[in-house]
Every structure is written in C-alpha cells, then in structure tokens.
Design an enzyme around this catalytic site. Structure first.
Site, short mmCIF file in Angstrom:
data_model
loop_
_atom_site.label_atom_id
_atom_site.label_comp_id
_atom_site.label_asym_id
_atom_site.label_seq_id
_atom_site.Cartn_x
_atom_site.Cartn_y
_atom_site.Cartn_z
N GLY A 268 -2.66 -12.43 7.92
CA GLY A 268 -3.58 -12.75 9.01
C GLY A 268 -4.56 -13.86 8.63
O GLY A 268 -4.92 -14.71 9.45
N ASP B 31 0.45 -0.39 13.65
CA ASP B 31 0.89 0.80 14.38
C ASP B 31 1.04 0.54 15.88
O ASP B 31 1.65 1.32 16.59
CB ASP B 31 -0.06 1.99 14.13
CG ASP B 31 -1.49 1.67 14.52
OD1 ASP B 31 -1.75 1.17 15.64
OD2 ASP B 31 -2.40 1.91 13.70
N ASP C 68 -8.03 -5.22 13.25
CA ASP C 68 -7.76 -3.79 13.11
C ASP C 68 -7.24 -3.58 11.70
O ASP C 68 -6.05 -3.47 11.45
CB ASP C 68 -6.71 -3.39 14.16
CG ASP C 68 -6.27 -1.95 13.99
OD1 ASP C 68 -6.86 -1.22 13.17
OD2 ASP C 68 -5.32 -1.55 14.69
N PRO D 254 -4.91 -4.57 0.63
CA PRO D 254 -4.57 -5.82 1.31
C PRO D 254 -5.66 -6.33 2.25
O PRO D 254 -5.61 -7.48 2.69
CB PRO D 254 -3.30 -5.48 2.09
CG PRO D 254 -3.26 -4.00 2.19
CD PRO D 254 -3.98 -3.47 0.99
N GLN E 71 0.84 -1.20 0.00
CA GLN E 71 0.00 0.00 0.00
C GLN E 71 0.88 1.25 0.00
O GLN E 71 2.09 1.18 0.19
CB GLN E 71 -0.92 -0.01 1.24
CG GLN E 71 -0.18 -0.27 2.55
CD GLN E 71 -1.05 -0.91 3.64
OE1 GLN E 71 -2.28 -0.89 3.56
NE2 GLN E 71 -0.42 -1.47 4.65
#
Lengths: 276, 276
Positions: free
Chosen positions: A138, A86, A155, A162, A31
C-alpha cells in the site's frame, strides 16, 4: 473437552473465547494467520494472535471505517482501501452508488484468499465488478498514484509487523498526495485506554498535513477496551458540517445518519489526549 | 506464578485479568463479594463473580449514571441512589452543589464496609455530611417515601440475586411515586449485544409509566461488550432539550457537556431493539 482461545489485549488482561473449530493456522510471508469458529462470535480472523474481525461484530468496524468519510465527501467516485483484505470495508463501500471504482491493496494475498473461502459474508463483494483487488504494498501504491483518489481508507493491523510503515508521517504525506484536491483520508487508530500515545502521535501527524482533522469512536466488543477510534484527515469537507438529514439510510447495523456527528463527540479522556 | 481471574461474560466468552492480590473473599447475607487487586485495572470489586467496578475505569459508569440526569433536572435537591454501595455514584452526585441531600440505600452493608476500607477513592464521599447511608431494601424505601425525590438512580447488579425486583414494572411504578411531580429516574440497563431482551423489556415498562423515556450509552472496558446502556424515565424534563452550553464543566473524565446529547445517539442495533 472445551477449547478456549485467549488474546492478551495488553500484557495483563485479555479476552477469551470458547472455540468450536480451528479452520486455518498458517504462517504467511507476512504474519501468522488463523481462522477459528467461536461459539459466541462465529468465525473469527486472527493475525499475529490478535482478533481482526468476527462474523458477529464485524459490521461495526467496517461500517465505521467506510460511511463517515463516504457521507462527508459529496462525490466519492474513486476509493482506495489499504489493507482490509478480509473485504469488509469494501462491502460497505459498495453500498454507495456514487463509487465508480474501489481499489483494495493488501500486502498479504493469503488474507484475501482465506477470507473469500471461510468468511464469505464479509469478503463477498471483493468480486464486485467495481472492485479491483491488488496484492501488493500500500505504501508503494500511494506513491505511484498521485491525485488519484477521492477517499483513502487505511484498514490496517496494529503498528507491528507489516503495518509499521502505515503509522508514519511519511505515509500520511503520501496519502495526501494520492488524494485529489478535495480528498478525505481515514484510518483506524486503536483504543484510547491502552494506546493513548499512538492516537496522540497519529493525530499530531495528520493535523500537520490536513487542514481538517477529526477523531471519532465506535464500540467494538472484541477489540481491546471495546472503544475504538478512527482518525480522519480532510482537505476540504468537514464531517461535522454535513447535513445529517440529507444522508441516505443505508442497510447498516451500527452507522446511521443520526450517529454521523455524535460519533465525533468523544469521552473527555479522549478529548484530553487530543489536546496534548 | 501468575494468577489470572476470568469472568465469563456470557457462557462462551469472557474477560481475564492478571491478579496481584486477593483482598476480600466473603459470602455475605446477600451475595458473594470479592475485592482483588489487578495489574491492569487496579483494585476491583466483584459481586457473584461479576466485575462491578475497577479503580481504572469506574469513573465512566459512575459519571454516566449521575450527570445526565442531574444536568437535565434544573433543581435536583433531593437524590436517592438505590444500590451503589461502593459509593461511586454518590461521589459524582456530590459534585453538584444544588444537591442538598443524597440518600443511598444498599441492601448489603458489607459492600459499603469493604468499599470504604479497600476502595477509598471510590467510596470517600459516603461520609459527606450531605449524604445519608441506609443499609436496607431499596424496594421498601421507595414505597415508604412518596413524592420525596427529584432524582432517583438505580445502581444495581444484574437481575439475579438481590437485584431481581429492581427490574420489575412494579419497582418502576414505585419509583415514579417516590419522585416529585417533575422527577427523573435513571437505571443501568446492561449491554445491547447479549442482553437485548432485558433492555427491550425495561424500556417497554418505563415507557408505560414515564412520559419521557430515553436510552443512552457509554463505553466501559470491563463490562460485557464494552458498551453499556442506561435508561432514563422523566416526568417533565427531556435530556435532549437541555442547553448544552449552559452545562457546567465538572471535574470529570468521561462525561462532558459536549457528550450530553451525543450519548443518546445510539448505534442502529440499539435503536432497532428499542422499536420492538
């Protein structure tokens, strides 16, 4: 010279920020990533041109992903965060002493790397000894870990790029299988003003898999409409059956024991789209 | 050629709208008034460059000014709206059959005139036979009507321009005197993210005058931060003591009996500023 960055939150309206400095602009393998310093909200992480988080208001999103589920499950020892590179959700998860281990799986290592470097107040707990950070898929991770987790939090970004597969029924089925027999799952599910169809479709899918499905909301100033929803699927524990007076008062800025159930009381426009 | 209008919601961030058409731009005797047609939110009323209301999201603000107070007072026969010349609050007040008469006092007749012409879905009930519209000074009106009202609603602009005096302790004292012995007052009190000092100061003033003071919130996409607060001062009835199961289900899009008490459960950042 004043610099302003504008995110079109829909095709026809947007939010605009006075920018002090651009810290990172990079096309990763997955991204477009940018970190800028805004005057009003402090440093801000952008993925594919969309605001992911800002130092000023990040606590709302991160607290509201983590605490409603963790205070609904009586013994959340093993937690998985899908996405969330993050580190903000992990930071909130680490406030729960019952959590023995939290695994974070983000597909984009650059998000983790730059968050640690430029957003340390958000990413700091990624180095906690109770945390395992995996750069990977994931979707694959949950399929390889059956009945492994008490709580799984998704999250993710919007269902473009993606994150597309993180909004499919197959993914929720996989999550259900990766949870223990009394596990809880929660995902961010965008805003009811401009993404009603997304919320409707996720809610329908989750309801077919989990016996208890609940939607709650929170105010996030830098997200479209300022009202964000989260969808919870639970195998056994109902967040509305929690005894609020028994919830510990954590060091939070948005979530509180008083807000635990109230967050599930939704504006009528949201109630109605969930009935479709 | 695309036209965009940007409101700076603070000095350093703003909201921006794609505009189809400008319908009115006029300096009235009191403020700068504009009505534009936006692609995303429909027609929009602006006063002194600030978004007052849009056809798409106006119902949140208008319902949340009117219904919490009207469902807290057991017999709200006489209602005063100070400001609110667009008629949105009056429209919601008219949904209550117990209201015998509602008086609207707006200082700027042009707001009323243009709202009737260009925002009929909002202003339509200003012609209801139960409504009296007065172009005049709300501050003077309350001082000339002692113990006259069951419920008083203050639907003002920001405390700049003509609305400055509507945020003073003297005004709240006057409101208390214009209310009957069991009256209720409610005012819009801006957002907690950028106007914490205003909320703090209003809350402190109202608490010194009314035995019951409560703050509640609502999500309004086109207002700064997306989270708006309302402060209620009540002489006798507590909005949190209402039996929600006895609240009538009105034709609303945001307020519901299920949301009545939950709206008073505030994010911790708001709770904390009210404790100062």
């Amino acid at each position: 010279m004043e610099l302003w960055f504008t995110e079109k939150q829909t095709e026809h309206y947007g939010i605009t920020f006075n920018i002090k400095e651009t810290l990172v602009v990079e096309q990763t393998d997955f991204q477009h990533l940018a970190i800028v310093d805004t005057v009003e909200f402090g440093r801000m992480l952008l993925l594919d041109g969309m605001v992911m988080t800002t130092v000023r208001d990040e606590f709302v999103y991160h607290e509201m992903v983590a605490h409603p589920a963790l205070f609904t499950h009586p013994n959340p020892e093993h937690v998985l965060v899908v996405g969330g590179g993050d580190g903000g959700v992990i930071r909130e998860v680490m406030k729960h002493p019952k959590v023995k281990k939290a695994v974070l799986v983000d597909i984009d290592g650059k998000v983790i790397e730059y968050s640690k470097k430029f957003l340390p107040e958000i990413a700091g707990e990624l180095d906690n000894t109770r945390v395992e950070v995996i750069v990977g898929d994931g979707y694959m991770h949950i399929h390889e870990h059956k009945q492994a987790y008490d709580v799984i939090m998704v999250d993710s970004t919007e269902p473009v790029g993606p994150a597309v597969e993180l909004f499919t029924k197959g993914f929720y089925q996989g999550i259900s299988e990766a949870l223990k027999e009394d596990g809880i799952f929660v995902a961010q599910t965008d805003n009811p003003w401009f993404k009603a169809d997304l919320i409707r479709s996720v809610h329908r899918d989750v309801k077919e898999i989990f016996p208890i499905t609940r939607v709650y909301g929170a105010n996030i100033p830098t997200y479209p409409s300022g009202l964000w929803t989260f969808t919870m699927g639970s195998k056994k524990y109902d967040p509305l059956a929690v005894d609020e007076s028994a919830i510990a008062e954590l060091n939070t800025k948005y979530y509180s024991p008083r807000l635990h159930k109230a967050a599930f009381a939704l504006p009528k426009l949201v109630e109605e789209l969930l009935q479709d």
